[in-house]
Structure formats: C-alpha cells, structure tokens
Design an enzyme around this catalytic site. Structure first.
Site, PDB file in Angstrom:
ATOM      1  N   GLY A 188      22.591  29.454  12.027  1.00  0.00           N
ATOM      2  CA  GLY A 188      22.703  29.115  13.443  1.00  0.00           C
ATOM      3  C   GLY A 188      21.909  30.085  14.291  1.00  0.00           C
ATOM      4  O   GLY A 188      21.014  30.789  13.806  1.00  0.00           O
ATOM      5  N   PHE A 189      22.238  30.162  15.576  1.00  0.00           N
ATOM      6  CA  PHE A 189      21.477  31.019  16.486  1.00  0.00           C
ATOM      7  C   PHE A 189      21.548  32.483  16.081  1.00  0.00           C
ATOM      8  O   PHE A 189      20.530  33.182  16.038  1.00  0.00           O
ATOM      9  CB  PHE A 189      21.990  30.846  17.920  1.00  0.00           C
ATOM     10  CG  PHE A 189      21.587  29.552  18.554  1.00  0.00           C
ATOM     11  CD1 PHE A 189      20.282  29.330  18.964  1.00  0.00           C
ATOM     12  CD2 PHE A 189      22.516  28.540  18.729  1.00  0.00           C
ATOM     13  CE1 PHE A 189      19.906  28.138  19.543  1.00  0.00           C
ATOM     14  CE2 PHE A 189      22.163  27.340  19.313  1.00  0.00           C
ATOM     15  CZ  PHE A 189      20.851  27.123  19.716  1.00  0.00           C
TER      16      PHE A 189
ATOM     17  N   ASP B 229      29.878  33.462  17.138  1.00  0.00           N
ATOM     18  CA  ASP B 229      31.243  33.039  17.469  1.00  0.00           C
ATOM     19  C   ASP B 229      32.299  33.668  16.583  1.00  0.00           C
ATOM     20  O   ASP B 229      33.470  33.750  16.972  1.00  0.00           O
ATOM     21  CB  ASP B 229      31.364  31.512  17.345  1.00  0.00           C
ATOM     22  CG  ASP B 229      30.601  30.777  18.435  1.00  0.00           C
ATOM     23  OD1 ASP B 229      30.133  31.444  19.371  1.00  0.00           O
ATOM     24  OD2 ASP B 229      30.469  29.544  18.345  1.00  0.00           O
TER      25      ASP B 229
ATOM     26  N   VAL C  74      29.718  29.574   0.643  1.00  0.00           N
ATOM     27  CA  VAL C  74      30.381  30.859   0.452  1.00  0.00           C
ATOM     28  C   VAL C  74      31.832  30.625   0.048  1.00  0.00           C
ATOM     29  O   VAL C  74      32.540  29.808   0.645  1.00  0.00           O
ATOM     30  CB  VAL C  74      30.325  31.689   1.740  1.00  0.00           C
ATOM     31  CG1 VAL C  74      31.063  33.012   1.555  1.00  0.00           C
ATOM     32  CG2 VAL C  74      28.885  31.939   2.144  1.00  0.00           C
TER      33      VAL C  74
ATOM     34  N   ALA D 299      25.039  29.897  23.127  1.00  0.00           N
ATOM     35  CA  ALA D 299      23.871  30.278  22.334  1.00  0.00           C
ATOM     36  C   ALA D 299      23.279  31.633  22.719  1.00  0.00           C
ATOM     37  O   ALA D 299      22.957  32.438  21.829  1.00  0.00           O
ATOM     38  CB  ALA D 299      22.809  29.174  22.426  1.00  0.00           C
TER      39      ALA D 299
ATOM     40  N   GLY E 123      24.599  32.121   7.382  1.00  0.00           N
ATOM     41  CA  GLY E 123      24.567  31.218   8.518  1.00  0.00           C
ATOM     42  C   GLY E 123      23.172  31.074   9.099  1.00  0.00           C
ATOM     43  O   GLY E 123      22.485  32.071   9.342  1.00  0.00           O
TER      44      GLY E 123
ATOM     45  N   GLU F 208      29.801  17.641  29.772  1.00  0.00           N
ATOM     46  CA  GLU F 208      28.511  17.017  29.450  1.00  0.00           C
ATOM     47  C   GLU F 208      28.704  15.723  28.670  1.00  0.00           C
ATOM     48  O   GLU F 208      27.994  14.734  28.921  1.00  0.00           O
ATOM     49  CB  GLU F 208      27.644  18.010  28.672  1.00  0.00           C
ATOM     50  CG  GLU F 208      27.172  19.165  29.544  1.00  0.00           C
ATOM     51  CD  GLU F 208      26.238  20.127  28.831  1.00  0.00           C
ATOM     52  OE1 GLU F 208      25.465  20.795  29.524  1.00  0.00           O
ATOM     53  OE2 GLU F 208      26.285  20.205  27.588  1.00  0.00           O
TER      54      GLU F 208
END
Length: 451
Positions: free
Chosen positions: A17-18, A305, A84, A322, A15, A175
């Site tokens: 991501g963050f 997550d 994966v 995040a 991954g 948002e």
C-alpha cells in the site's frame, strides 16, 4: 570498508500500500540494502478511489498498478507474493505460506480492515469497502437490486431493494453517498424507466451531528446541504445497534427496511497483527515508539494504518489517510537506515497537507491550511490531487478520460454485473437467508411459476 557497505542488509517490507510503497522508494535510492516487498496481491490499489469502482464509475484495474512494474527501475527492490502467517522476532524470521523469510530489518505496513464495533450482524450482512473484490461485490449488488426491483410486484420487497444504507459519515461514506446518488439520478434513471426517482432512498447514518467530523464547520455545513440536494437522507446522532438480512435497527429504536448496508464507520489494524505476538493497542494497532519501531525489537518498524506510535501515554498519530501512510512509510525506511548507520532516529510528526472530499458532480470540500474551499473549484482541486497521487501514467490518462466522459454526458460507463461465485441478491450477503410469512410465500410462488 564497513559491514554496511560490504554486505547488503536484507530488508523485508510487508504490504504494497502507500506506506510500503514509499518505504521501498526510499530504499531504492540507497546502496547496501536488498529489499523484498511482500503482499498477497501483486498490485498496489489506490484505495481513495475504490468507492468509484463500487459506484460503477471506474474499473478496479484503472486504480491498480503492478508492484513489479513500480519496482522495475529499483534494482535492489524485489517483490514476492505471499500470505503472512506469523513472525519469530528472536530469530528475525517472517513466517509465510511460501516458507520462512529471514530479515535484518522489517517494516510492517499491512494496513487496516473494517471495524464493526461488535454490532450484531454487521460483519455478516453489511458490505465493507477495503478491496477491489469488495468494490465489485457492491457494484454487482447495487445494480442487481435495480434489476430485481424493476419487476418486483410486492411494494415491501421493492422498498427493501431500493433503500441503501451507508453507515459512517466520514469522507468514504460521504463520497460514496454522493456517487451513488449521481448514479441513480443519471444512468440508472434512464436505464430503468419503470422506476420512479422517489422509489430510491439513500440513507447516511452517522453518530455525530453531521457528516465529515474533523472538518471545519463551514465545510461540514456545505457537505450536509449538498447531500440533501442529492436526496441523501441524513440520519445524524444515530448509531446502528443491529444489522439483519433485510433491515437495520438504530439506537433510537427506528428500523430501516433494506437489503443493502455499506459499512464505512471505522477501521482496525490488520488481523495479521494478532498472529505476530506484538504489543497491540487501540483498534488492534501495533504500539511503537515515536520513531515507529518496537521498543524491544528496534529493527522492526510499523507504518500506516497499523501503527500506533506512543510518546508515553500520548498517541502520536495522524489521520488514517494516504498522506499519513506515505509520511510514515518514508520515515520508517529512513529511520531503519539510521539504525543500521548508528545515527539518531527521528520521531514521527504528521505534516497536515489538508483534507478533502467530493460530494457528487462538480462539488467538493477542501481544507488547506487557512483556506476552506467549496463547490466547483474545490472539486477541480480534488480531481488534480487524486490524479497526481494515482500510480501509473496510463491509469491517470484513463481515469481522466472516464471522468471527462461522465462529466460531459452524465453517464456511468461501468454498469456491469459481473459473474461471481456467490450471489448477494436478493437478500444481501446472506445466501442462507430464508424469507418467511407473506414474503416467503410470494417468492416461492414466483419461483414455481418461473420453473
């Protein structure tokens, strides 16, 4: 000379991501490790601003950054684009579409996917907002709805096209509702002169008594009033029980006629977790120790997550934002190094840096410790925080210029309907949907005339 210093440990991070990115950064500071970051995309996507792509404010490349560019100065970190497919824990082999990949230590940071809570029709007909492709699909759909509605003679169909239902009153839902309202009241109002402002309905559906559950009551109340000011209709204490191609049904029995449903109500662990044979807990997340690794396979860590750290029967998790993923990614890397060094692992404890959400132009809510800020100064704080977390100096400059242009001229610059393989108009995501009755007759007659 120790084995650790004489032979580099093979570390695989799943991954980009963050969580994965910050884990790689920790290893990039240390010798003795050869790191491979694996992701199906070759870029890091800044998901907190993804809703702005879906509301015609930014392009996806402005909130994305090449992973290889991020690792350019980390000589012991490499990237491999792969999908994966499974995991062999005994042999320490990751299974992928490019073949088996061996590891000494593994950090799984594959993130989450949208959870529809088993609501009939939701996965089929509602839009999710978790990827750049999905954000473009939503933008295409919203703009196309206006294009079709501009010349639609049937009031019922016109109402469906101009009613937008957002399910979930968390930060993403709020948002996006604010951004969509701003788009409608500025650029689209001028572009589509044949449409009246009152024709458009933006609806926020939330099971709680108001938006932004978990925020202080003062900030929730402000957000609720601000959404009302933007003509966003709040349907609170309501749950969606069915989604269809042209309507949604609420638990109360109310039916909302719409062809646009954006689902931001929940998340679950990435589906890949099911293929790995790992212990799964609530929302399909991988159960770990408080130190973020597996009890039976301590060289395997989970962050972001997808992680569900458990201290006995008590979850040790932070919010799915995040900062939480960043903190878990960094700790997973440090604990993996501690494991190889034979030193004590640290349990995860989320440090809350605050919560924030923007609600349209010049308006936001910010909760930082004892400080509860609303309005313009909260909005400026929101801008600064997001620019600082955005990866890439060029991206920060371009996003700042876009925001400045939009603020000064009340104009969204990315009102483009891009070509795509699957048309979502005029019936949402259901290409196979066949209208019946008067609606079907009207569409067939119009199609015949056009030919």
């Amino acid at each position: 000379m120790s084995e650790h210093s004489s032979k580099a440990k093979q570390i695989v991070i799943l991954g980009g991501g963050f969580a994965g990115l910050w884990a790689a950064k920790e290893f990039g500071k240390k010798d003795g490790y050869q790191v491979t970051v694996i992701d199906r995309n070759n870029y890091h996507l800044f998901q907190p601003l993804l809703y702005q792509v879906a509301s015609a404010g930014l392009e996806p490349e402005q909130i994305s950054y090449p992973l290889r560019g991020t690792f350019r100065k980390m000589l012991n970190v490499d990237f491999r684009m792969a999908e994966v497919t499974g995991l062999d824990l005994k042999r320490k082999v990751l299974l992928s579409d490019v073949g088996p990949i061996h590891y000494d230590g593994l950090i799984i940071a594959l993130g989450s996917v949208t959870s529809y809570f088993g609501v009939p029709g939701a996965e089929e007909f509602a839009f999710s907002l978790k990827s750049a492709e999905e954000a473009i699909d939503i933008r295409n759909h919203i703009l196309s709805c206006f294009e079709y509605a501009q010349h639609e003679p049937d009031p019922a169909i016109r109402e469906q096209l101009l009613t937008f239902a957002i399910v979930g009153g968390g930060p993403t839902g709020v948002e996006y509702a604010g951004a969509l309202a701003e788009l409608v009241h500025t650029s689209l109002r001028r572009d589509f002169r044949g449409l009246d402002k009152s024709d458009v309905k933006i609806m926020l559906i939330e099971g709680e008594d108001g938006p932004l559950k978990g925020f202080p009551e003062k900030l929730r109340s402000y957000a609720k009033k601000r959404l009302e000011h933007l003509d966003v209709h709040g349907n609170y204490k309501q749950h969606v029980v069915q989604v269809e191609a042209d309507k949604i049904t609420l638990k109360s029995g109310d039916v909302i006629s719409t062809r646009t449903v954006l689902w931001t109500a929940g998340i679950r662990g990435n589906n890949v977790a099911e293929k790995m044979g790992m212990p799964l807990g609530h929302a399909n997340r991988i159960i770990t120790t408080p130190e973020l690794n597996l009890a039976d396979n301590p060289e395997v860590f989970v962050a972001g997550d997808l992680a569900l750290p458990m201290d006995g029967d008590t979850p040790v998790i932070g919010p799915t934002v995040a900062p939480n993923a960043i903190q878990q990614g960094a700790l997973a890397a440090k604990n993996l190094m501690n494991l190889f060094d034979g030193t004590k692992l640290e349990p995860f404890s989320y440090f809350d840096k605050g919560s924030l959400a923007t609600i349209g132009r010049s308006s936001a809510v910010v909760h930082l410790g004892k400080f509860k800020i609303t309005g313009f100064f909260a909005w400026v704080t929101w801008l600064i925080v997001h620019l600082l977390y955005l990866i890439g100096f060029r991206n920060r400059i371009i996003v700042f210029i876009n925001w400045s242009f939009e603020y000064l001229f009340f104009e969204r610059g990315v009102r483009l309907i891009m070509p795509k393989a699957k048309d979502t108009i005029p019936h949402g995501k259901a290409d196979e949907y066949e209208p019946s009755g008067a609606e079907g007759a009207a569409l067939n007659e119009r199609s015949t005339k056009e030919k």
